[in-house]
Design a protein around this motif. Structure first.
Motif, mmCIF file in Angstrom:
data_model
loop_
_atom_site.group_PDB
_atom_site.id
_atom_site.type_symbol
_atom_site.label_atom_id
_atom_site.label_comp_id
_atom_site.label_asym_id
_atom_site.label_seq_id
_atom_site.Cartn_x
_atom_site.Cartn_y
_atom_site.Cartn_z
ATOM 1 N N ASP A 141 26.981 5.155 84.479
ATOM 2 C CA ASP A 141 26.478 6.385 85.263
ATOM 3 C C ASP A 141 26.840 7.624 84.903
ATOM 4 O OD1 ASP A 141 25.124 4.170 86.818
ATOM 5 O OD2 ASP A 141 26.473 4.042 88.160
ATOM 6 N N THR A 142 28.080 7.768 84.213
ATOM 7 C CA THR A 142 28.662 8.942 84.101
ATOM 8 C C THR A 142 27.677 9.677 82.851
ATOM 9 O OG1 THR A 142 30.822 8.500 84.739
ATOM 10 C CG2 THR A 142 30.695 10.165 83.254
ATOM 11 N N ILE A 143 27.362 8.828 82.031
ATOM 12 C CA ILE A 143 26.523 9.365 80.847
ATOM 13 C C ILE A 143 24.943 10.008 81.293
ATOM 14 C CG2 ILE A 143 25.303 8.746 78.718
ATOM 15 C CD1 ILE A 143 27.768 6.920 77.968
ATOM 16 N N LEU A 144 24.494 8.926 82.286
ATOM 17 C CA LEU A 144 23.416 9.363 82.875
ATOM 18 C C LEU A 144 23.391 10.739 83.699
ATOM 19 C CD1 LEU A 144 22.103 5.840 83.836
ATOM 20 C CD2 LEU A 144 21.298 7.091 81.859
ATOM 21 N N MET A 168 37.601 12.328 87.788
ATOM 22 C CA MET A 168 37.920 12.366 89.480
ATOM 23 C C MET A 168 36.705 11.993 90.111
ATOM 24 S SD MET A 168 41.162 12.828 89.577
ATOM 25 C CE MET A 168 41.450 12.873 91.317
ATOM 26 N N VAL A 169 35.595 12.796 89.551
ATOM 27 C CA VAL A 169 34.264 12.728 90.204
ATOM 28 C C VAL A 169 33.400 11.634 89.701
ATOM 29 C CG1 VAL A 169 31.972 13.767 90.697
ATOM 30 C CG2 VAL A 169 34.390 14.898 91.177
ATOM 31 N N ASP A 170 33.138 11.660 88.433
ATOM 32 C CA ASP A 170 32.684 10.639 87.481
ATOM 33 C C ASP A 170 33.599 9.729 86.681
ATOM 34 O OD1 ASP A 170 30.182 11.960 87.806
ATOM 35 O OD2 ASP A 170 31.381 13.727 86.748
ATOM 36 N N PRO A 171 33.472 8.536 87.145
ATOM 37 C CA PRO A 171 34.703 7.492 86.988
ATOM 38 C C PRO A 171 35.046 7.054 85.391
ATOM 39 C CG PRO A 171 32.991 6.197 87.881
ATOM 40 C CD PRO A 171 32.547 7.898 87.763
ATOM 41 N N HIS A 172 33.703 7.154 84.736
ATOM 42 C CA HIS A 172 33.844 6.312 83.527
ATOM 43 C C HIS A 172 34.435 7.418 82.271
ATOM 44 C CE1 HIS A 172 30.463 4.348 85.545
ATOM 45 N NE2 HIS A 172 31.079 3.062 84.732
ATOM 46 N N VAL A 173 35.005 6.843 81.169
ATOM 47 C CA VAL A 173 35.979 7.642 80.391
ATOM 48 C C VAL A 173 35.049 8.503 79.753
ATOM 49 C CG1 VAL A 173 37.332 7.548 78.283
ATOM 50 C CG2 VAL A 173 37.821 5.601 79.904
ATOM 51 N N HIS A 174 35.379 9.791 79.909
ATOM 52 C CA HIS A 174 34.789 10.993 79.134
ATOM 53 C C HIS A 174 35.702 12.256 79.332
ATOM 54 C CE1 HIS A 174 34.156 12.019 83.306
ATOM 55 N NE2 HIS A 174 33.775 13.221 83.058
ATOM 56 N N PHE A 175 35.380 13.001 78.216
ATOM 57 C CA PHE A 175 35.972 14.348 78.127
ATOM 58 C C PHE A 175 35.165 15.416 78.198
ATOM 59 C CE2 PHE A 175 38.211 11.546 75.343
ATOM 60 C CZ PHE A 175 39.506 11.736 75.380
ATOM 61 N N HIS A 176 35.519 16.586 78.747
ATOM 62 C CA HIS A 176 34.706 17.832 78.711
ATOM 63 C C HIS A 176 35.211 18.727 77.565
ATOM 64 C CE1 HIS A 176 32.823 17.285 82.852
ATOM 65 N NE2 HIS A 176 33.946 16.584 82.948
ATOM 66 N N VAL A 177 34.295 19.044 76.835
ATOM 67 C CA VAL A 177 34.790 19.754 75.395
ATOM 68 C C VAL A 177 34.523 21.190 75.469
ATOM 69 C CG1 VAL A 177 34.847 19.745 73.309
ATOM 70 C CG2 VAL A 177 34.547 17.370 74.348
ATOM 71 N N PHE A 178 35.553 22.058 75.577
ATOM 72 C CA PHE A 178 34.703 23.500 75.421
ATOM 73 C C PHE A 178 35.487 24.231 74.291
ATOM 74 C CE2 PHE A 178 35.927 22.227 80.074
ATOM 75 C CZ PHE A 178 34.403 22.214 80.465
ATOM 76 N N PRO A 179 34.603 24.752 73.802
ATOM 77 C CA PRO A 179 34.844 25.561 72.613
ATOM 78 C C PRO A 179 35.633 26.810 73.280
ATOM 79 C CG PRO A 179 32.785 25.567 72.713
ATOM 80 C CD PRO A 179 33.235 24.724 73.783
ATOM 81 N N ARG A 180 36.615 27.408 72.692
ATOM 82 C CA ARG A 180 37.298 28.878 73.294
ATOM 83 C C ARG A 180 37.360 29.752 72.277
ATOM 84 N NH1 ARG A 180 40.405 27.887 77.523
ATOM 85 N NH2 ARG A 180 39.683 30.120 78.170
ATOM 86 N N TYR A 181 37.083 30.789 72.702
ATOM 87 C CA TYR A 181 37.105 32.118 71.907
ATOM 88 C C TYR A 181 37.019 33.463 72.666
ATOM 89 C CZ TYR A 181 32.459 31.252 74.092
ATOM 90 O OH TYR A 181 31.167 31.247 74.725
ATOM 91 N N GLU A 182 37.482 34.602 72.198
ATOM 92 C CA GLU A 182 37.614 35.630 72.829
ATOM 93 C C GLU A 182 36.154 36.509 72.680
ATOM 94 O OE1 GLU A 182 40.290 39.807 72.752
ATOM 95 O OE2 GLU A 182 40.736 38.305 71.104
ATOM 96 N N GLY A 183 35.679 37.037 73.831
ATOM 97 C CA GLY A 183 34.513 37.602 73.934
ATOM 98 C C GLY A 183 33.177 36.673 74.001
ATOM 99 N N SER A 184 32.155 37.079 73.588
ATOM 100 C CA SER A 184 30.899 36.074 73.966
ATOM 101 C C SER A 184 30.355 35.602 72.753
ATOM 102 C CB SER A 184 30.073 36.975 74.768
ATOM 103 O OG SER A 184 29.418 38.073 73.991
#
Length: 143
Positions: free
Chosen positions: A3-6, A84-100
């Motif tokens: 369900d998390t993937i969906l 916490m909300v979506d129970p199945h194992v998952h990561f949120h992946v955020f590329p980080r950078y200065e600017g846009s």
């Protein structure tokens, strides 16, 4: 698929499928190229994943680093595993950078740089933006 993937829009948001993982474009982009790396199993505890899933995690994360490095020239990658909300194992992946950064008609600044990501600042993509950004990002994925 669990369900998390969906919930994160599979199959429309699919960037790459592995045997034990899927990489999805995050529908709410915090920074350009924000992803969800989700285990295909029904595990709700990271330690419950199979040894094969842990082994494949190395390849998936290496591919993510290569693809996002090519696509957005990130300075850091943040992986958040909250579940916490979506129970199945998952990561949120955020590329980080200065600017846009911009691609496929979408421009996003890293509004929290250089501090921790502020998840409330995500921009929900329109369907056309989602499709264009997913297509663009797939083109940066290692073979």
């Amino acid at each position: 698929m669990n369900d998390t993937i969906l919930k994160f829009g599979y199959p429309a948001t699919l960037i790459r499928e592995y045997e034990h993982w899927v990489v999805l474009l995050r529908p709410a982009q915090l920074t350009l190229g924000s992803l969800v790396l989700a285990a295909r199993s029904d595990a709700t505890d990271f330690g419950s994943l199979s040894p094969a899933a842990f082994a494949e995690l190395k390849q998936a994360t290496a591919d993510i680093a290569a693809a996002l490095g090519s696509a957005v020239a990130h300075e850091k990658l943040n992986y958040l595993m909250l579940m916490m909300v979506d129970p199945h194992v998952h990561f949120h992946v955020f590329p980080r950078y200065e600017g846009s950064r911009d691609a496929a008609g979408v421009t996003l600044a890293d509004q929290s740089w250089p501090g921790p990501p502020d998840l409330s600042k995500g921009r929900k993509l329109e369907q056309g933006e989602l499709e264009a950004l997913a297509s663009w990002l797939k083109g940066h994925w290692p073979a």
